[in-house]
Write an enzyme that holds these catalytic residues in place. Sequence first.
Site, short mmCIF file in Angstrom:
data_model
loop_
_atom_site.label_atom_id
_atom_site.label_comp_id
_atom_site.label_asym_id
_atom_site.label_seq_id
_atom_site.Cartn_x
_atom_site.Cartn_y
_atom_site.Cartn_z
N ASP A 41 2.17 12.89 63.13
CA ASP A 41 3.52 12.37 62.95
C ASP A 41 4.46 13.32 63.68
OD1 ASP A 41 5.56 10.78 61.86
OD2 ASP A 41 5.90 12.27 60.31
N ASP A 60 3.13 9.44 54.79
CA ASP A 60 2.08 9.01 55.71
C ASP A 60 0.78 8.67 54.97
OD1 ASP A 60 3.60 9.38 58.09
OD2 ASP A 60 3.34 11.54 57.85
N ASP A 119 2.77 14.43 56.24
CA ASP A 119 3.33 15.18 55.12
C ASP A 119 2.63 14.90 53.80
OD1 ASP A 119 4.22 12.70 54.33
OD2 ASP A 119 6.31 13.07 54.79
#
Length: 729
Positions: free
Chosen positions: A435, A625, A621
């Site tokens: 991410d 996610d 995190d």
Amino acid sequence: MNKASGLSATQTVELAIGGMTCAACAARIERQLNKLPGVEATVNLPAERAHVRFDPAQVDVERLIATIVKTGFSASLSTAETREEEKARKEAAYRAERRRFWIALLFTLPLLSQMPAMFEAGFEHAAAGHGEDFLPRWLQFLLATPVQFWIGARFYAGGWKALRGGSGNMDVLVALGTTMAWAYSTVVWLAGWDHLHVYYEASATVITLVLLGKILEARAKAKTGAAIEALLHLQPATAHVERNGELIELPVKRLIPGDIVLVRPGEAVPVDGEIVAGESSLNESMLTGESLPVAKRPGDKVFAATVNGEGLLRVKATGVGAHTLLAGIIRLVEAAQGSKAPVQRLADRVAAIFVPVVLVIAGLTFAGWLWAYGDFTFALVNAVAVLVIACPCALGLATPTAIMVGTGLGARAGILIKNAEALERAEKIDLLVVDKTGTLTEGQPQVIGVKVGAGKTAEEVLRLAASLEQGSTHPLAAALVAEAKRRGLELVTPEAVTAVPGRGLAGRVANHAVKAGAPDWLGAFASDAATSEVAVEIDGVLAGTIQVADPLRASSRAAVARLVKLGVEVVMLTGDNAATAAAIAREAGVSRFEANVLPEEKAQHVAALKATGKTVAMAGDGINDAPALAAADVSFAMGAGADVALQTADVTLMRNDLNGVADAISLSRATLAKIRQNLFWAFIYNVIGLPAAALGYLNPVIAGAAMALSSVSVVSNSLLLRRWRPGAI
């Protein structure tokens, strides 16, 4: 999971087990526990523990313990409170074992004068089967008998328990082999057959050497759990607590949430909590692996076992005892150390049939030599050598010792590995999906500009948008609120707020209908600048856009370079626009990225990448996610500290640093390399040793020494893994 996977409410316990001597013991206990309804158990030989997950509606802890006891071993519930007691019991057992070894050695040393005779009765002299006695046979009997039946009583007890439980173990092999040598020697002596050699020195020496091997093995195994021991001793035993207006010193176990704890300069924090007064810097390396101290002020969280710097702190306890982050880490590491890697399955299958196979080989060896030469003595010596050389211990220790060392090293470096299976999968990672926000970047976006339409001011647009975003946890929302407060704008409470997933928020603020979110949602054109933008609509009219930038982490570019060097392709997925994504990817050294990806689409992208046949990992995190993390072969939760991350991710990284992923992959590869080395040596030892003994090339004493050293060599090789350091490629 297998049969326990359908259980709605399971419990997990750790059981301390006593009396295991080899892999066959661990396999037998594991087999008996897993026969119980609703039970899923793994037994860790080097740690002498069973990790048991069970359905309390079908079995209870008492039945689990009773099953182990019935199998022939001792068992007790292992908790934080009993840990010191377990350690003391193991140390006492070790000291007793060491005393027995020295006594055995004292009795055995005179018998070693018979070694030349032992070698004379080797392969070339099979037909003769005699040699010179340096000691009277009655004296040899008096020296060997206490070693055989007093010092060696543990082998008889362990062997009987194994046979009673329907299987064999190392104790059966040692007891049978040495008893045959002792009994044969006694018959020869009492019968007065002076032309035949006696093997009292063989029986006594084998027992003494096996005891020496067990002592060395116990010392080495204790070192494999050194990381857990180090974590346990980090938390202070007492704390200075404010009670009824007084400052008193109390044991940490008596603290309760809400207590105000005083932490002086240089002291370790005794609880998880929040600073209510004082400023300082804390060393959190024991949790994160990061050596640089972290600045703390009122409102910041602190964690048990971190070390206070120069300031005096008053901390309100929020987590104490078993409810601290440190306690959670210890439980996680212990669970990982007790789990099994898929690579261990072959060793388990071999250990399950090992002893019966060895007994058959020993019987065939005896019969073969007796038929070929007609020499009972030499046939017996070779059969005893077969029994003594064979030991499944090395096979049982090969995998768990390396896993214990590897997961312990990871914990010290801020890398928490959930189980051995995740550790093994991490070695095979081909592609890492990351991410952008909070993984490659700092995760703390800042407003760098506001563009407004005709008749609007930047302050008005920012104030209304920030007011609407007050309840959101999105990083961009936090940036808007922080900038509004920095400018001294007065925020108001929004009404009728609704969230449109992946798009933004809508609601009423100060009698205005306000929307804030993705530019394409509100009909705004995204800027070409490498920034994230929040479009703001007021009363149905596009009022402006707010530019937000999230700087790249200082360590991200180096971390991506390390991953590429490890052979791992890095792919960035982000909900940001293409311009922002391209700029961040270019700055981080990421060659492949996908922009405008909604949260629910990330899992689909991960699945598509897996469909190419690659082993795909995901770093995020751990909360937002979650679907993508679950879809990946290996999931990394970045910068945790949150309980949810400890529970959901395969690997939890205590620092917000992508270098942790590279470290985890490096550690995984180093650990799996040690496991393969251990399994190779464990298998090759038996592949070479058993035929050599059966063919008459090994006498029982040499066989006993080799057997004793095999387990020690495997554990010692695992300990070499402690040379691994974070930052290694």
